[in-house]
Each structure stands twice: as C-alpha cells, then as structure tokens.
Design a protein around this motif. Structure first.
Motif, PDB file in Angstrom:
ATOM      1  N   ILE A 294       1.768 -28.907  -6.619  1.00 30.89           N
ATOM      2  CA  ILE A 294       1.354 -29.739  -7.606  1.00 30.89           C
ATOM      3  C   ILE A 294       2.531 -30.926  -7.846  1.00 30.89           C
ATOM      4  O   ILE A 294       2.156 -32.334  -7.480  1.00 30.89           O
ATOM      5  CB  ILE A 294       1.114 -29.317  -8.754  1.00 30.89           C
ATOM      6  N   ILE A 295       3.933 -30.600  -7.893  1.00 33.37           N
ATOM      7  CA  ILE A 295       4.846 -31.679  -8.306  1.00 33.37           C
ATOM      8  C   ILE A 295       5.148 -32.393  -7.051  1.00 33.37           C
ATOM      9  O   ILE A 295       5.323 -33.788  -7.197  1.00 33.37           O
ATOM     10  CB  ILE A 295       6.032 -30.923  -8.506  1.00 33.37           C
ATOM     11  N   LEU A 296       5.308 -31.807  -5.966  1.00 29.45           N
ATOM     12  CA  LEU A 296       5.175 -32.564  -4.628  1.00 29.45           C
ATOM     13  C   LEU A 296       4.406 -33.562  -4.298  1.00 29.45           C
ATOM     14  O   LEU A 296       4.449 -34.823  -3.789  1.00 29.45           O
ATOM     15  CB  LEU A 296       5.408 -31.478  -3.637  1.00 29.45           C
ATOM     16  N   THR A 298       2.315 -34.891  -6.538  1.00 26.11           N
ATOM     17  CA  THR A 298       2.270 -35.930  -7.566  1.00 26.11           C
ATOM     18  C   THR A 298       3.425 -37.142  -7.185  1.00 26.11           C
ATOM     19  O   THR A 298       2.987 -38.211  -7.202  1.00 26.11           O
ATOM     20  CB  THR A 298       2.752 -35.384  -8.941  1.00 26.11           C
ATOM     21  N   PHE A 299       4.449 -36.569  -6.460  1.00 34.82           N
ATOM     22  CA  PHE A 299       5.418 -37.408  -6.056  1.00 34.82           C
ATOM     23  C   PHE A 299       5.226 -38.064  -4.953  1.00 34.82           C
ATOM     24  O   PHE A 299       5.134 -39.277  -4.838  1.00 34.82           O
ATOM     25  CB  PHE A 299       6.757 -36.458  -5.703  1.00 34.82           C
ATOM     26  N   LEU A 301       2.233 -39.035  -3.965  1.00 38.38           N
ATOM     27  CA  LEU A 301       1.048 -40.229  -4.255  1.00 38.38           C
ATOM     28  C   LEU A 301       1.540 -41.174  -5.397  1.00 38.38           C
ATOM     29  O   LEU A 301       0.952 -42.072  -5.667  1.00 38.38           O
ATOM     30  CB  LEU A 301       0.101 -39.223  -4.898  1.00 38.38           C
ATOM     31  N   SER A 302       2.899 -40.874  -5.949  1.00 42.66           N
ATOM     32  CA  SER A 302       3.215 -41.871  -6.899  1.00 42.66           C
ATOM     33  C   SER A 302       3.647 -43.162  -6.711  1.00 42.66           C
ATOM     34  O   SER A 302       4.145 -43.342  -5.531  1.00 42.66           O
ATOM     35  CB  SER A 302       4.218 -41.237  -8.032  1.00 42.66           C
ATOM     36  N   SER A 303       3.773 -44.130  -7.695  1.00 40.99           N
ATOM     37  CA  SER A 303       3.897 -45.556  -7.199  1.00 40.99           C
ATOM     38  C   SER A 303       5.628 -45.466  -6.911  1.00 40.99           C
ATOM     39  O   SER A 303       6.283 -44.915  -7.365  1.00 40.99           O
ATOM     40  CB  SER A 303       3.810 -46.295  -8.608  1.00 40.99           C
ATOM     41  N   TYR A 305       6.594 -44.363  -4.080  1.00 45.57           N
ATOM     42  CA  TYR A 305       6.772 -43.459  -3.061  1.00 45.57           C
ATOM     43  C   TYR A 305       5.563 -43.230  -2.037  1.00 45.57           C
ATOM     44  O   TYR A 305       5.676 -42.731  -0.895  1.00 45.57           O
ATOM     45  CB  TYR A 305       7.173 -42.120  -3.656  1.00 45.57           C
ATOM     46  N   TYR A 306       4.435 -43.785  -2.582  1.00 48.24           N
ATOM     47  CA  TYR A 306       3.286 -43.805  -1.756  1.00 48.24           C
ATOM     48  C   TYR A 306       3.524 -44.266  -0.221  1.00 48.24           C
ATOM     49  O   TYR A 306       2.789 -43.356   0.601  1.00 48.24           O
ATOM     50  CB  TYR A 306       2.238 -44.275  -2.564  1.00 48.24           C
TER      51      TYR A 306
END
Lengths: 433, 111
Positions: A294-296, A298-299, A301-303, A305-306
């Motif tokens: 879940i953390i990976l 979220t990472f 996909l996050s602004s 890093y996407y």
C-alpha cells in the motif's frame, strides 16, 4: 472442489487470509461459483492464501501456515498455496486459485500439480476480492491437464458483471476437451533465451529439458526466440501491482465489510472519530506485506513520482507485451521454467521481500501481457506424481524421491486450446497403461 | 486523487519525512520502532526499480489495463433477470455492516 478464500461463496466467511475480513460473510456468489454450481460442483471448503493474495509462499496468511505436502519443511508456494496443497495432498480433486503474478502457476509448480492462468478477461473476476485488477485472473488447479481443461470450460466466458471479460473468437474453445494430435503436431514452440539464464537451478534445467524431449517425441518443433524486455518485467510489475493494490485495498476501512475485533478498545465510542477508525482498522488489520505494498503503491502514484515510476512502468509493460506479440508471429506457444528453484524452506525468504519477489520472475511477464499460461509437472523427473490412475489409491511421493518441478506453456491471447492441447498430449505420454 | 507531476520527476529515496506523509495518505500507522526496517526494505525495492531507467520507451503508449477493450457500456434499462439474481443481496450487504441503525450504515463522527 476447494476454493481459494478470496473468491466469494454466498453466506460463507471469505477472509482473503486477512484480519480486516475476519468476520466478513459473502453477500453473493462470484460468477465462477455460480457457473460451477450449474455444473453440479461440490465445494468442500476454502483454502489458505497469502493475505489478499500477496505473496509467493502462503506465509503471509494472517491465520495459518500451509506446508508443502511433498516436504513439510518447505513452502507450498503462493499465493494459492492452500489450493495447490489441497489438490496435491488428494484432499480435493480440483481447486480454484487466482493469479496476479504467478499465484496459480508457482504453487502448482512447487506442489506437483497443474495450474492454469487463463487469458486476461477469459474468466469473470466478479466476486474475486481484487488485488491488482489489470492483472488478476481466476483459474483451476488440478491433477491433470484434462481436468484443468474441464474446469476452465465451465468457468470461462463473458459476464455482464465484469466489463473486462470477453468471449473467445468464434470456435475458440471447441477443441478444449478433444484436442487432435494432428493439430498439436503442427505447432511450433518457442524457447525464450532470456528464461534459460545462468541463475537457473540445475534440477530445474534438467527437468525442463526432459519436458522438451517428451514434447519433441510427439512431433512438436522447437525454436529459440528472444523476449528482450524480460529482465525489466519484475520491476515493472512491482510498480504497477502495488499502485493497483493501494487503490483496491482502500475500501477496507472498517466502515463496510468487516471491522477488526475491539477496534475501539475500552475508549468510549463517542470519543472516537472517523479517522481513528480508518487508521486503527488498517494498521492493526493489515499484515506487513499488505502495508508495504500500500505504501509503495501510494508512493509511485503520488505527485512528483508518478512519471518516473508509474507512467514509466506502464510504457515498459507495453514493450513487454510487444515482445510477446513479435514472438507469436514466429511460434504458436512458448515453453519456459515456472520458477528459478524448486520449493524453498519455510522462513527462508520471509525476511527479504525482494528475494521473495524473485520467485515470480518467470510468471509475471505473462500477467503483464494478459496471456494464458499453464504450469504442468514434469512427469518423469524427481519425485513427480505420475498421471494418477482413476482406480489406484493416490499417494503423495516422499521427499526422498525429490521435489516436484514443472514447466510453463504460454499461449496466444484466448488460445487456451493450444496450451491445454499440448498439455493433454504430454500427460498422455505418462498415463498408466 | 493522485495528480500527475509536471516538471522533472526523478528516481528518489523514501526518507522518514516522506514515509510519514505516505502513511497519512494511506490511512496507516506503523510504530516508530518498525520504521527503520520498513525504510530499509522500501529502499532495496526502489534500488531494484533503478534498472527501468535504462529502458527506452519512446513511442511506446502506456498500457493502462489488461485488455484492449475500450469503454464497455451497458443499456440503461432494468434487466428482470438481473433483478431476480440480485434479490436478497441488498439485505445481505446491510447485514454485513459492522455497525448499523435500521438499514442505515452507522459511521463515527467526522470531527
């Protein structure tokens, strides 16, 4: 039949081997269950898995440890380890598993049984607890290739409840159960050189060579081919899959489905806020691997890093699929090992997530490309169970006879008939006379 | 929900600060004592991703799903067969609510 516990059967507990669903009861039948009921299947029980099908050894279950019936000190593989074990130990004739990166084929390989991952969309995913929706597929785990074909034929087909499901091209499944040797002989199988690397365990090389020889004796031709982007598949998968996991697992918030026991402890209910419920449910309910993914996800996909991760991985995925498209212009199917090693020891890789991920290196590209693939035990190697006779009492070979090893056949989209046909003629070579 | 980054995205480390932010986004909490180990595992995985840097993806369209099907639509009409199939389902979904009042889902206060 034994059913992996991430597939819903109405009115019965379905946990996905997670504490967050410990008290959940399915509100409806998944489409595969409904179809199997129509074919008079009997469901014996639900089988253990890695939590939310995330793992390669079934050690990530929140509830139970499943052992390999061929050697109780070893893992059964995963995530459909319970289903593979139930069939290998003759507790069930067939089972259903789900395969996102190898979760049907790798445990089948470790347990000496047959596992089919159908084409993406060939089988409805309605009622399968979602892990990574662009990769997940339900399929059978059986003792023989023929049984895999029988179960697949029942569960396949377009379903209004799954918009990604589709029927095969007309006539696509006509010869699933009665393949003709004349058709099989005309097929050419490709051997992708990237799958036969130095890191391969020698017992795996030896077993796969035996399978190739047996298939040559049927008259099938082989040809070396190349899938140049193979080495990037694992990294690509471990970006795309957690991204989808982080979205799919967001729904287990303690408000719907099921809530972990004593969520609010001794504190007064009025003192609890919605956010506390979310965080406590998820922090206490999810295991380490689920949290990691879940953390990976979220990472990636996050602004910020996407583009570097998720968008890049989506493009690499397209290249991996293109490799297969090119190969299938030259050959009809591919043959590869299923995993680099036979079943490993319980605990051996539990503390090293990356080492665990590597056991899926040969199965993952198939999911990224959405292709059908089957894992078949090499029948004349090590302690492999021979094709079981219908009259003789089955016996699980002892570990002294060696660990099972399988080979993988990969087919074109919706060409399950090719790989199941080759597999059925392979099995025939070893049937008791 | 997740915005696309403009500008120069680059491969990066997850440090303590970023982990805290990701945990908030994920509605997760991990005890402080377990965080160094988690950071170490995540670093190893991110290092493994570095190899994707060398892949030339020019001209490759992003593959966003497992299928080439485009938007699949269904007629906006009541299907009697479907309704029959779903009968009782609503009740079983409500039954599964961890907390309820009548047929309503009960939710803790937001503030």
């Amino acid at each position: 039949m034994a059913i992996k516990d991430n597939i819903l059967i109405r009115g019965t507990p379905t946990t996905a081997a997670s504490k967050v669903l410990e008290r959940y009861r399915a509100a409806y039948d998944s489409t595969v269950i409904e179809k199997l009921r129509g074919a008079d299947a009997v469901f014996l029980g639900k089988t253990n898995l890695d939590e939310f099908a995330m793992g390669s050894s079934t050690e990530n279950s929140a509830f139970q440890l499943t052992k390999n019936p061929h050697d109780l000190e070893r893992v059964p593989g995963g995530s459909s380890g319970g289903s593979a074990t139930a069939v290998a130990a003759h507790e069930a004739i067939t089972a259903l598993g789900s395969d996102t990166g190898g979760s049907i084929r790798q445990p089948a390989n470790f347990c000496g049984v047959v596992g089919l991952k159908p084409t993406y969309g060939a089988v409805s995913r309605y009622g399968l607890i979602a892990m990574a929706s662009s990769l997940d597929q339900i399929g059978p785990i059986t003792k023989t290739v023929k049984d895999a074909a029988i179960v697949f034929k029942v569960i396949a087909g377009k379903d209004v409840f799954d918009a990604t499901s589709a029927d095969p091209p007309p006539g696509g499944y006509d010869k699933l159960l009665q393949p003709e040797l004349e058709d099989i002989k005309k097929l050419t199988i490709g051997l992708p050189k990237e799958y036969f690397t130095e890191g391969l365990n020698s017992s795996v090389t030896e077993a796969v060579d035996k399978a190739i020889s047996a298939l040559k004796s049927l008259g099938i031709k082989f040809q070396e081919i190349s899938l140049p982007h193979t080495k990037y598949a694992l990294a690509c998968y471990y970006i795309i899959m957690p991204a989808e996991v982080s979205a799919n697992l967001a729904r287990f918030d303690g408000i719907r489905y099921s809530r972990i026991a004593n969520l609010h402890g001794s504190k007064r209910r009025s003192a609890q806020k919605l956010l506390d419920t979310y965080v406590r449910q998820r922090s206490e309910g999810f295991g380490a691997e689920a949290k990691r993914r879940i953390i990976l996800g979220t990472f990636v996909l996050s602004s910020g890093y996407y583009d570097a991760y998720y968008a890049k991985a989506q493009r690499v995925r397209a290249l991996i699929k293109k490799d297969f498209d090119e190969a299938f212009k030259k050959v009809d199917a591919l043959l590869t090992p299923v995993a680099p090693t036979p079943a490993f020891k319980i605990g051996e890789r539990a503390d090293d997530p990356l080492a665990m991920y590597l056991s899926d290196v040969f199965t993952i590209p198939v999911n990224l490309a959405g292709l059908p693939a089957i894992s078949i035990p090499v029948r004349d190697a090590g302690g492999m169970p021979k094709v079981p006779s219908r009259t003789e009492e089955p016996k699980v070979p002892s570990k002294l006879e060696g660990l099972p090893i399988g080979f993988q056949l990969i087919g074109k989209h919706f060409h399950e008939t090719d790989i199941l046909g080759i597999g059925q003629y392979y099995d025939k070579l070893f049937e008791p006379r | 929900m997740h915005s696309r980054s403009v500008g120069t995205a680059h491969m990066s480390r997850i440090d303590k600060q970023l982990l805290k932010h990701l945990l908030e986004l994920s509605r997760l909490d991990v005890p402080q004592k377990d965080r160094p180990r988690l950071l170490k595992d995540l670093s190893a995985i991110l290092d493994y991703f570095e190899q994707l840097k060398e892949v030339r993806v020019e001209g490759a369209e992003p593959m966003s799903g497992g299928t080439l099907l485009t938007t699949v639509m269904r007629q906006d009409e009541i299907d009697i067969e479907l309704k029959k199939k779903e009968s009782g389902e609503t009740g079983r979904v409500i039954e599964a609510f961890p907390e309820k009042k009548g047929t309503f889902l009960k939710v803790p206060p937001v503030f």
